[in-house]
Design an enzyme around this catalytic site. Structure first.
Site, PDB file in Angstrom:
ATOM      1  N   GLY A 184     -59.096  26.424  40.175  1.00 37.77           N
ATOM      2  CA  GLY A 184     -60.381  27.098  40.146  1.00 37.77           C
ATOM      3  C   GLY A 184     -61.228  26.439  41.219  1.00 37.77           C
ATOM      4  N   GLY A 222     -62.715  23.776  42.669  1.00 38.29           N
ATOM      5  CA  GLY A 222     -62.628  22.350  42.383  1.00 38.29           C
ATOM      6  C   GLY A 222     -63.566  21.478  43.191  1.00 38.29           C
ATOM      7  NE  ARG A 223     -62.150  20.893  49.136  1.00 33.98           N
ATOM      8  CZ  ARG A 223     -61.783  20.392  50.305  1.00 33.98           C
ATOM      9  NH1 ARG A 223     -62.336  19.267  50.743  1.00 33.98           N
ATOM     10  NH2 ARG A 223     -60.880  20.988  51.044  1.00 33.98           N
ATOM     11  CE  LYS A 262     -63.001  23.259  52.172  1.00 35.87           C
ATOM     12  NZ  LYS A 262     -62.177  23.901  53.235  1.00 35.87           N
ATOM     13  CG  ASP A 288     -63.346  13.182  46.864  1.00 39.49           C
ATOM     14  OD1 ASP A 288     -63.278  14.402  47.144  1.00 39.49           O
ATOM     15  OD2 ASP A 288     -63.236  12.289  47.708  1.00 39.49           O
ATOM     16  N   GLY A 289     -64.069  16.231  44.909  1.00 37.17           N
ATOM     17  CA  GLY A 289     -65.037  17.303  45.086  1.00 37.17           C
ATOM     18  C   GLY A 289     -65.804  17.256  46.389  1.00 37.17           C
ATOM     19  NE  ARG A 302     -65.533  28.658  53.139  1.00 38.69           N
ATOM     20  CZ  ARG A 302     -64.839  27.982  52.236  1.00 38.69           C
ATOM     21  NH1 ARG A 302     -65.105  28.126  50.935  1.00 38.69           N
ATOM     22  NH2 ARG A 302     -63.881  27.162  52.604  1.00 38.69           N
ATOM     23  CG  ASP A 313     -55.535  29.592  45.639  1.00 39.83           C
ATOM     24  OD1 ASP A 313     -54.324  29.738  45.860  1.00 39.83           O
ATOM     25  OD2 ASP A 313     -56.175  28.583  45.978  1.00 39.83           O
ATOM     26  CG  ASN A 314     -56.630  29.649  50.032  1.00 38.80           C
ATOM     27  OD1 ASN A 314     -57.521  29.275  49.272  1.00 38.80           O
ATOM     28  ND2 ASN A 314     -55.762  28.813  50.555  1.00 38.80           N
TER      29      ASN A 314
END
Length: 466
Positions: A97, A99-100, A120, A132-133, A186, A261-262
């Site tokens: 999902g 994640g960062r 991001k 670590d995000g 973005r 997922d991209n």
């Protein structure tokens, strides 16, 4: 549908519109941004901020919203880390999902389109796993370069809206550490990924799948126009995927990580990791060092999008019959071929006479470029002009058929301006990327980046001229 490169952004009033909340709590999780010690604005997209009514923000206000993530007026508060699954190098992963990053805001642009502002490097979320995000500053700089170049070359892409250096040091195993940290924002038409549908199918949530299909058709494709909305949406997704990968191929671009997922439902390119623009036509070139089998190499990118569409179709089967989805899938190869041909003709500034008439020139072009005697950028800059170019390579045998075929084509674009007369064509090869980063890393010199962005935008304006 002919290739239509995106027009210059026009001014719009700020208009918040958080439509994603209509999908309920299962689409994402409320999160908070990390607190950064010393945010410094490094890049602000002064073309696209006006498209969503944010051009009047001062520097301090910009950092407040895009470095500290104070919510925009009447917008998401808190932001949402979106949920999805995905095939990663064709292995299904139900543990992923945002994640960062997170969806920070939704707002309308000057054309009335619903736009997302997503982040991001903004910190950990429930989907961070062991990460670590965070985002390296170099990663943010690379994304600026990728998105600006693709936009100029007529590829539908997310826009790097903001880059703020955070003042943290990061440790990474695949680059020199410690390294500088950043948080990026973005601007996209959608953050709904193929993997969003995969997660809902995995959970067998028919109600949410119906709602998501209706949301996507209403917000991105002008409304629900048939009594078979899942089939309708899949047709739009297939067409946009064909145009996307055609743009990659014409640009000599290798995304590197074309996982489900991209890829988003509107066919915008986004999430740039190990990307490359190839100097020369190399079908087997792979951008990701960890892609040992060449799954996402240059020549296999159309196959990758076709395969990803099949996974989207599989997810939509939760609420739709298989046969119409299969029929759309079977049409994808020709749809890609048509889109690729249209994009080649657009980049060369030629009047299209239809796929079957245009195809021989495109085949001759690929054969000529396969000789690798000129760069892709040089080729399109030279042959996009009225006069037969003087480069010695063009007199060799590989270009004979192409020279003959292009001589009968009608030009529809003026070729005045510095892009057409500069000593070197505008390019984005790895050596240039590294040199731009080295200037920042060693001397905190942002001049080379700013000059490159200006040159790319100059090329984009030249290619859009009519």
């Amino acid at each position: 549908m002919p290739h239509k490169p995106q027009a210059e952004p026009v001014n719009a009033p700020y208009q918040a519109d958080v439509r994603i909340t209509s999908l309920g709590s299962k689409i994402g999780d409320p999160v908070q941004a990390a607190s950064f010690p010393d945010p410094k604005l490094r890049f602000r997209n002064d073309r696209w901020d006006k498209s969503v009514g944010l051009e009047t923000l001062t520097r301090d206000q910009w950092i407040d919203h895009f470095g500290k993530f104070r919510s925009l007026p009447e917008n998401l508060d808190p932001p949402l880390a979106l949920r999805y699954h995905g095939h990663q190098f064709r292995n299904y992963n139900p543990e992923i999902g945002d994640g960062r990053g997170f969806l920070f805001a939704q707002l309308r642009d000057a054309e009335g389109r619903l736009m997302d502002l997503g982040t991001k490097g903004s910190g950990t979320t429930p989907w961070s796993r062991t990460g670590d995000g965070r985002l390296t500053l170099k990663g943010g700089v690379r994304e600026i370069l990728a998105t600006e170049m693709l936009e100029a070359l007529g590829v539908d892409t997310s826009k790097t809206f903001s880059l703020v250096e955070t003042g943290e040091e990061l440790w990474r195993s695949d680059e020199p550490s410690p390294t500088r940290s950043a948080v990026m924002t973005r601007l996209s038409h959608s953050h709904i990924r193929y993997g969003t549908f995969q997660r809902i199918a995995f959970e067998r949530n028919e109600e949410l799948m119906h709602d998501l299909v209706a949301y996507c058709l209403t917000q991105f494709y002008g409304g629900v126009k048939t009594d078979k909305p899942a089939e309708e949406l899949f047709g739009h997704a297939a067409a946009s995927a064909a145009r996307l990968v055609a743009g990659y191929m014409t640009s000599g671009f290798v995304h590197g990580v074309l996982n489900t997922d991209n890829i988003n439902i509107t066919g915008e390119s986004f999430d740039y990791g190990p990307w490359r623009f190839m100097p020369r036509w190399e079908p087997g070139f792979t951008a990701a060092y960890f892609d040992h089998e060449g799954l996402y190499c240059f020549a296999r990118q159309p196959e990758a999008l076709h395969w990803n569409l099949a996974q989207l179709a599989s997810a939509l089967r939760l609420i739709c019959d298989s046969d119409p989805l299969v029929a759309i899938l079977e049409r994808f190869p020709r749809a890609y071929g048509e889109a690729f041909t249209q994009h080649v003709f657009w980049r060369l500034g030629l009047e299209s006479r239809g796929f079957d008439n245009d195809k021989p020139l495109v085949v001759a072009m690929e054969n000529a470029l396969s000789a690798k005697s000129v760069t892709i950028d040089q080729f399109f800059r030279d042959w996009g002009q009225d006069d037969i170019p003087a480069h010695e390579a063009y007199s060799d045998e590989p270009f004979a058929e192409f020279r003959e075929l292009i001589a009968s084509q009608e030009r529809i674009r003026p070729t005045t301006g510095s892009y057409w007369t500069d000593a070197e064509p505008c390019s984005m090869h790895i050596e240039e990327v590294e040199a731009i980063w080295d200037a920042i890393a060693q001397d905190d010199d942002w001049g080379p980046l700013n000059r490159k962005v200006a040159a790319i935008r100059n090329m984009g304006a030249a290619l859009r001229a009519r």
